[in-house]
Design a protein around this motif. Sequence first.
Motif, PDB file in Angstrom:
ATOM      1  N   THR A   1       0.816  -1.215   0.000  1.00 26.44           N
ATOM      2  CA  THR A   1       0.000   0.000   0.000  1.00 26.44           C
ATOM      3  C   THR A   1       0.847   1.263   0.000  1.00 26.44           C
ATOM      4  O   THR A   1       0.324   2.358  -0.200  1.00 26.44           O
ATOM      5  CB  THR A   1      -0.971   0.037   1.200  1.00 26.44           C
ATOM      6  OG1 THR A   1      -0.228   0.125   2.419  1.00 26.44           O
ATOM      7  CG2 THR A   1      -1.888  -1.174   1.210  1.00 26.44           C
ATOM      8  N   TYR A   2       2.134   1.133   0.206  1.00 28.63           N
ATOM      9  CA  TYR A   2       3.049   2.279   0.185  1.00 28.63           C
ATOM     10  C   TYR A   2       3.811   2.367  -1.136  1.00 28.63           C
ATOM     11  O   TYR A   2       4.899   2.918  -1.196  1.00 28.63           O
ATOM     12  CB  TYR A   2       4.030   2.191   1.364  1.00 28.63           C
ATOM     13  CG  TYR A   2       3.348   2.473   2.684  1.00 28.63           C
ATOM     14  CD1 TYR A   2       3.080   3.776   3.085  1.00 28.63           C
ATOM     15  CD2 TYR A   2       2.947   1.430   3.507  1.00 28.63           C
ATOM     16  CE1 TYR A   2       2.436   4.044   4.278  1.00 28.63           C
ATOM     17  CE2 TYR A   2       2.303   1.676   4.709  1.00 28.63           C
ATOM     18  CZ  TYR A   2       2.052   2.990   5.092  1.00 28.63           C
ATOM     19  OH  TYR A   2       1.406   3.237   6.272  1.00 28.63           O
ATOM     20  N   ASN A   3       3.211   1.845  -2.203  1.00 29.79           N
ATOM     21  CA  ASN A   3       3.862   1.892  -3.510  1.00 29.79           C
ATOM     22  C   ASN A   3       3.918   3.339  -4.013  1.00 29.79           C
ATOM     23  O   ASN A   3       3.046   4.146  -3.693  1.00 29.79           O
ATOM     24  CB  ASN A   3       3.144   0.974  -4.507  1.00 29.79           C
ATOM     25  CG  ASN A   3       1.774   1.484  -4.884  1.00 29.79           C
ATOM     26  OD1 ASN A   3       1.648   2.369  -5.721  1.00 29.79           O
ATOM     27  ND2 ASN A   3       0.734   0.938  -4.249  1.00 29.79           N
ATOM     28  N   PRO A   4       4.934   3.705  -4.784  1.00 25.90           N
ATOM     29  CA  PRO A   4       5.115   5.091  -5.226  1.00 25.90           C
ATOM     30  C   PRO A   4       4.124   5.539  -6.297  1.00 25.90           C
ATOM     31  O   PRO A   4       4.113   6.708  -6.672  1.00 25.90           O
ATOM     32  CB  PRO A   4       6.544   5.106  -5.772  1.00 25.90           C
ATOM     33  CG  PRO A   4       6.809   3.707  -6.192  1.00 25.90           C
ATOM     34  CD  PRO A   4       6.040   2.838  -5.218  1.00 25.90           C
ATOM     35  N   TYR A   5       3.274   4.646  -6.781  1.00 30.01           N
ATOM     36  CA  TYR A   5       2.357   4.966  -7.880  1.00 30.01           C
ATOM     37  C   TYR A   5       0.919   5.185  -7.418  1.00 30.01           C
ATOM     38  O   TYR A   5       0.057   5.495  -8.231  1.00 30.01           O
ATOM     39  CB  TYR A   5       2.407   3.860  -8.935  1.00 30.01           C
ATOM     40  CG  TYR A   5       3.815   3.540  -9.353  1.00 30.01           C
ATOM     41  CD1 TYR A   5       4.534   4.413 -10.175  1.00 30.01           C
ATOM     42  CD2 TYR A   5       4.452   2.398  -8.882  1.00 30.01           C
ATOM     43  CE1 TYR A   5       5.856   4.144 -10.525  1.00 30.01           C
ATOM     44  CE2 TYR A   5       5.764   2.121  -9.228  1.00 30.01           C
ATOM     45  CZ  TYR A   5       6.453   2.997 -10.049  1.00 30.01           C
ATOM     46  OH  TYR A   5       7.767   2.729 -10.383  1.00 30.01           O
ATOM     47  N   GLY A   6       0.659   4.996  -6.138  1.00 34.56           N
ATOM     48  CA  GLY A   6      -0.696   5.158  -5.630  1.00 34.56           C
ATOM     49  C   GLY A   6      -1.636   4.050  -6.068  1.00 34.56           C
ATOM     50  O   GLY A   6      -2.856   4.231  -6.060  1.00 34.56           O
ATOM     51  N   ILE A   7      -1.091   2.912  -6.467  1.00 39.75           N
ATOM     52  CA  ILE A   7      -1.922   1.788  -6.899  1.00 39.75           C
ATOM     53  C   ILE A   7      -2.677   1.227  -5.703  1.00 39.75           C
ATOM     54  O   ILE A   7      -2.085   0.966  -4.650  1.00 39.75           O
ATOM     55  CB  ILE A   7      -1.056   0.691  -7.558  1.00 39.75           C
ATOM     56  CG1 ILE A   7      -0.428   1.243  -8.844  1.00 39.75           C
ATOM     57  CG2 ILE A   7      -1.876  -0.560  -7.847  1.00 39.75           C
ATOM     58  CD1 ILE A   7       0.607   0.321  -9.461  1.00 39.75           C
ATOM     59  N   LYS A   8      -3.969   1.073  -5.862  1.00 39.12           N
ATOM     60  CA  LYS A   8      -4.810   0.530  -4.800  1.00 39.12           C
ATOM     61  C   LYS A   8      -4.587  -0.975  -4.668  1.00 39.12           C
ATOM     62  O   LYS A   8      -4.445  -1.686  -5.664  1.00 39.12           O
ATOM     63  CB  LYS A   8      -6.295   0.775  -5.084  1.00 39.12           C
ATOM     64  CG  LYS A   8      -6.651   2.231  -5.342  1.00 39.12           C
ATOM     65  CD  LYS A   8      -6.637   3.034  -4.062  1.00 39.12           C
ATOM     66  CE  LYS A   8      -7.183   4.420  -4.268  1.00 39.12           C
ATOM     67  NZ  LYS A   8      -6.210   5.443  -4.476  1.00 39.12           N
TER      68      LYS A   8
ATOM     69  N   ASN B   1      -1.124   1.912   4.408  1.00 39.57           N
ATOM     70  CA  ASN B   1      -1.621   3.199   3.924  1.00 39.57           C
ATOM     71  C   ASN B   1      -3.097   2.990   3.585  1.00 39.57           C
ATOM     72  O   ASN B   1      -3.437   2.421   2.550  1.00 39.57           O
ATOM     73  CB  ASN B   1      -0.825   3.625   2.692  1.00 39.57           C
ATOM     74  CG  ASN B   1      -1.350   4.880   2.059  1.00 39.57           C
ATOM     75  OD1 ASN B   1      -2.332   5.467   2.509  1.00 39.57           O
ATOM     76  ND2 ASN B   1      -0.700   5.299   0.993  1.00 39.57           N
ATOM     77  N   ARG B   2      -3.969   3.434   4.439  1.00 39.02           N
ATOM     78  CA  ARG B   2      -5.414   3.174   4.274  1.00 39.02           C
ATOM     79  C   ARG B   2      -5.984   3.786   2.998  1.00 39.02           C
ATOM     80  O   ARG B   2      -6.970   3.297   2.478  1.00 39.02           O
ATOM     81  CB  ARG B   2      -6.181   3.676   5.494  1.00 39.02           C
ATOM     82  CG  ARG B   2      -5.856   2.893   6.737  1.00 39.02           C
ATOM     83  CD  ARG B   2      -6.588   3.436   7.948  1.00 39.02           C
ATOM     84  NE  ARG B   2      -6.084   2.798   9.153  1.00 39.02           N
ATOM     85  CZ  ARG B   2      -6.844   2.512  10.184  1.00 39.02           C
ATOM     86  NH1 ARG B   2      -8.124   2.809  10.188  1.00 39.02           N
ATOM     87  NH2 ARG B   2      -6.320   1.941  11.244  1.00 39.02           N
ATOM     88  N   ALA B   3      -5.364   4.834   2.505  1.00 40.08           N
ATOM     89  CA  ALA B   3      -5.847   5.453   1.271  1.00 40.08           C
ATOM     90  C   ALA B   3      -5.655   4.533   0.067  1.00 40.08           C
ATOM     91  O   ALA B   3      -6.326   4.695  -0.954  1.00 40.08           O
ATOM     92  CB  ALA B   3      -5.120   6.780   1.030  1.00 40.08           C
ATOM     93  N   CYS B   4      -4.760   3.568   0.183  1.00 40.17           N
ATOM     94  CA  CYS B   4      -4.490   2.649  -0.925  1.00 40.17           C
ATOM     95  C   CYS B   4      -4.966   1.226  -0.631  1.00 40.17           C
ATOM     96  O   CYS B   4      -4.578   0.290  -1.326  1.00 40.17           O
ATOM     97  CB  CYS B   4      -2.989   2.632  -1.248  1.00 40.17           C
ATOM     98  SG  CYS B   4      -2.440   4.121  -2.094  1.00 40.17           S
TER      99      CYS B   4
END
Length: 88
Positions: free
Chosen positions: A19-26, A47-50
């Motif tokens: 979830t902490y990938n640099p591309y914001g991939i869900k 990272n809950r956003a992802c």
Amino acid sequence: VDGIRLDEGVGAKETSDMTYNPYGIKVELNMSVMNHYIDNVMDFEPNRACLVGYHNFYPHRYAGISESFFLEGSKKFKKYGLRTAAFV
């Protein structure tokens, strides 16, 4: 790529790390299982956003889940404030 779907193919820490990938991939998890996988993932502070939960989709007659199963599975993800979805 907007997201990847995982059906518990990796460990909870690895899922959280993704979830902490640099591309914001869900990272999409299967909500249609009744186990403690999401609790284990949350132990590693993702990272809950992802992180997103999706109920399964089976394109077959009578293959859907019951309303009570749907609500119970959704509750597990909602208690962490995660986005959820289902195919209808």
